[in-house]
Design a protein around this motif. Structure first.
Motif, mmCIF file in Angstrom:
data_model
loop_
_atom_site.group_PDB
_atom_site.id
_atom_site.type_symbol
_atom_site.label_atom_id
_atom_site.label_comp_id
_atom_site.label_asym_id
_atom_site.label_seq_id
_atom_site.Cartn_x
_atom_site.Cartn_y
_atom_site.Cartn_z
ATOM 1 N N HIS A 112 6.277 -28.368 36.094
ATOM 2 C CA HIS A 112 6.489 -29.811 36.012
ATOM 3 C C HIS A 112 5.230 -30.591 35.594
ATOM 4 C CE1 HIS A 112 4.793 -29.773 40.056
ATOM 5 N NE2 HIS A 112 4.496 -31.016 39.833
ATOM 6 N N VAL A 113 4.049 -29.973 35.561
ATOM 7 C CA VAL A 113 2.858 -30.698 35.106
ATOM 8 C C VAL A 113 2.744 -30.683 33.586
ATOM 9 C CG1 VAL A 113 1.621 -30.239 37.260
ATOM 10 C CG2 VAL A 113 1.143 -28.816 35.250
ATOM 11 N N LEU A 114 3.561 -29.873 32.916
ATOM 12 C CA LEU A 114 3.553 -29.817 31.454
ATOM 13 C C LEU A 114 4.533 -30.835 30.888
ATOM 14 C CD1 LEU A 114 3.724 -25.963 31.196
ATOM 15 C CD2 LEU A 114 1.789 -27.338 30.473
ATOM 16 N N LYS A 115 4.093 -31.555 29.905
ATOM 17 C CA LYS A 115 4.952 -32.519 29.208
ATOM 18 C C LYS A 115 4.955 -32.154 27.734
ATOM 19 C CE LYS A 115 5.235 -34.920 32.979
ATOM 20 N NZ LYS A 115 5.851 -34.122 33.984
ATOM 21 N N TYR A 116 6.142 -32.012 27.153
ATOM 22 C CA TYR A 116 6.210 -31.652 25.736
ATOM 23 C C TYR A 116 5.941 -32.880 24.875
ATOM 24 C CZ TYR A 116 7.437 -29.407 21.440
ATOM 25 O OH TYR A 116 7.376 -28.895 20.180
ATOM 26 N N ASP A 117 5.042 -32.721 23.908
ATOM 27 C CA ASP A 117 4.684 -33.792 22.975
ATOM 28 C C ASP A 117 5.147 -33.374 21.584
ATOM 29 O OD1 ASP A 117 3.442 -35.530 21.148
ATOM 30 O OD2 ASP A 117 1.674 -35.763 22.415
ATOM 31 N N GLU A 118 6.192 -34.020 21.094
ATOM 32 C CA GLU A 118 6.747 -33.668 19.787
ATOM 33 C C GLU A 118 5.749 -33.884 18.660
ATOM 34 O OE1 GLU A 118 10.622 -35.304 19.047
ATOM 35 O OE2 GLU A 118 11.374 -34.596 20.977
ATOM 36 N N ARG A 119 4.891 -34.885 18.777
ATOM 37 C CA ARG A 119 3.906 -35.150 17.719
ATOM 38 C C ARG A 119 2.924 -33.993 17.571
ATOM 39 N NH1 ARG A 119 0.800 -39.493 19.480
ATOM 40 N NH2 ARG A 119 1.676 -39.098 21.515
ATOM 41 N N GLN A 120 2.514 -33.406 18.694
ATOM 42 C CA GLN A 120 1.574 -32.291 18.650
ATOM 43 C C GLN A 120 2.271 -30.945 18.523
ATOM 44 O OE1 GLN A 120 -0.925 -33.663 22.175
ATOM 45 N NE2 GLN A 120 -2.476 -32.842 20.805
ATOM 46 N N GLY A 121 3.565 -30.935 18.778
ATOM 47 C CA GLY A 121 4.298 -29.682 18.723
ATOM 48 C C GLY A 121 3.867 -28.718 19.811
ATOM 49 N N GLY A 122 3.482 -29.277 20.974
ATOM 50 C CA GLY A 122 3.027 -28.445 22.079
ATOM 51 C C GLY A 122 3.110 -29.190 23.386
ATOM 52 N N TYR A 123 2.694 -28.504 24.434
ATOM 53 C CA TYR A 123 2.709 -29.084 25.772
ATOM 54 C C TYR A 123 1.365 -29.727 26.075
ATOM 55 C CZ TYR A 123 7.082 -26.674 26.472
ATOM 56 O OH TYR A 123 8.378 -26.266 26.354
ATOM 57 N N VAL A 124 1.409 -30.811 26.840
ATOM 58 C CA VAL A 124 0.202 -31.523 27.254
ATOM 59 C C VAL A 124 0.131 -31.472 28.771
ATOM 60 C CG1 VAL A 124 -0.977 -33.753 27.277
ATOM 61 C CG2 VAL A 124 0.275 -33.039 25.241
ATOM 62 N N VAL A 125 -1.068 -31.194 29.269
ATOM 63 C CA VAL A 125 -1.300 -31.115 30.706
ATOM 64 C C VAL A 125 -2.581 -31.878 31.019
ATOM 65 C CG1 VAL A 125 -2.521 -28.897 30.558
ATOM 66 C CG2 VAL A 125 -1.405 -29.539 32.676
ATOM 67 N N GLY A 126 -2.588 -32.590 32.133
ATOM 68 C CA GLY A 126 -3.749 -33.384 32.532
ATOM 69 C C GLY A 126 -4.812 -32.552 33.219
ATOM 70 N N VAL A 127 -5.342 -31.551 32.528
ATOM 71 C CA VAL A 127 -6.346 -30.648 33.075
ATOM 72 C C VAL A 127 -7.486 -30.531 32.070
ATOM 73 C CG1 VAL A 127 -6.789 -28.274 33.819
ATOM 74 C CG2 VAL A 127 -4.606 -29.319 34.322
ATOM 75 N N THR A 128 -8.709 -30.591 32.570
ATOM 76 C CA THR A 128 -9.858 -30.409 31.680
ATOM 77 C C THR A 128 -10.219 -28.932 31.592
ATOM 78 O OG1 THR A 128 -11.511 -30.601 33.423
ATOM 79 C CG2 THR A 128 -10.771 -32.668 32.375
ATOM 80 N N ILE A 129 -11.008 -28.589 30.615
ATOM 81 C CA ILE A 129 -11.478 -27.207 30.474
ATOM 82 C C ILE A 129 -12.281 -26.812 31.704
ATOM 83 C CG2 ILE A 129 -12.983 -25.690 29.132
ATOM 84 C CD1 ILE A 129 -11.998 -27.229 26.630
ATOM 85 N N HIS B 185 -7.309 -28.243 22.498
ATOM 86 C CA HIS B 185 -6.415 -27.090 22.597
ATOM 87 C C HIS B 185 -6.923 -26.194 23.716
ATOM 88 C CE1 HIS B 185 -4.756 -23.122 21.447
ATOM 89 N NE2 HIS B 185 -3.702 -23.861 21.159
ATOM 90 N N LEU B 186 -6.097 -25.972 24.740
ATOM 91 C CA LEU B 186 -6.494 -25.167 25.890
ATOM 92 C C LEU B 186 -6.067 -23.713 25.762
ATOM 93 C CD1 LEU B 186 -5.609 -27.621 28.793
ATOM 94 C CD2 LEU B 186 -7.841 -27.234 27.727
ATOM 95 N N GLY B 187 -4.936 -23.466 25.165
ATOM 96 C CA GLY B 187 -4.405 -22.115 25.052
ATOM 97 C C GLY B 187 -2.979 -22.160 24.566
ATOM 98 N N THR B 188 -2.252 -21.085 24.840
ATOM 99 C CA THR B 188 -0.840 -21.017 24.464
ATOM 100 C C THR B 188 -0.037 -20.484 25.643
ATOM 101 O OG1 THR B 188 -1.084 -18.791 23.559
ATOM 102 C CG2 THR B 188 -1.304 -20.616 22.007
ATOM 103 N N ILE B 189 1.245 -20.785 25.630
ATOM 104 C CA ILE B 189 2.133 -20.274 26.671
ATOM 105 C C ILE B 189 2.349 -18.783 26.413
ATOM 106 C CG2 ILE B 189 4.412 -20.384 27.749
ATOM 107 C CD1 ILE B 189 2.744 -22.907 28.245
#
Length: 134
Positions: free
Chosen positions: A84-101, A45-49
């Motif tokens: 456009h780097v955010l992809k919504y993942d219905e299973r997680q109920g959130g957005y996924v981004v290919g970025v590390t902490i 979990h990185l944060g919230t919008i």
């Protein structure tokens, strides 16, 4: 059926969700995006919008502002992510981004009460950092 009746039925169907995110839907109100969790591809979990940035002239969503860090709003930072780097993942109920902490620690960001959008180069710096097309 008249065109007025057809429009009314479409509006009723579109608004029947009662403010809930509808699985499979491709459109969402900005107010529902705010507060949605953001994860990296490892599931951290990185944060919230916190907010979204919309182009004044073209009306397109440009960036999602992700709140990151801090405690109870103190020390929180805001990281603009190209939409456009955010992809919504219905299973997680959130957005996924290919970025590390670690990548977020060096990413363009600003603190509470600040805004960078008056600087026309700010968006280009964000796009460059994430390798996004301008």
């Amino acid at each position: 059926m008249s065109s007025t009746t057809g429009l009314h039925e479409m509006a009723s169907a579109a608004g029947s969700g009662g403010g809930e995110i509808q699985p499979g839907a491709d459109a969402i109100e900005a107010s529902l995006v705010t507060g949605t969790s953001v994860y990296n591809t490892e599931g951290d979990h990185l944060g919230t919008i916190h907010d979204i940035v919309i182009g004044k002239r073209d009306g397109r969503v440009k960036y999602a502002i992700m709140s990151f860090g801090g405690f109870l709003g103190i020390g929180e930072e805001y990281h603009p992510l190209p939409w456009h780097v955010l992809k919504y993942d219905e299973r997680q109920g959130g957005y996924v981004v290919g970025v590390t902490i670690d990548q977020l620690k060096d990413a363009p960001r600003y603190g509470a009460g600040e805004s960078r959008w008056a600087d026309p180069d700010y968006g280009r710096r964000i796009d460059d950092y994430y390798g996004a097309p301008a």
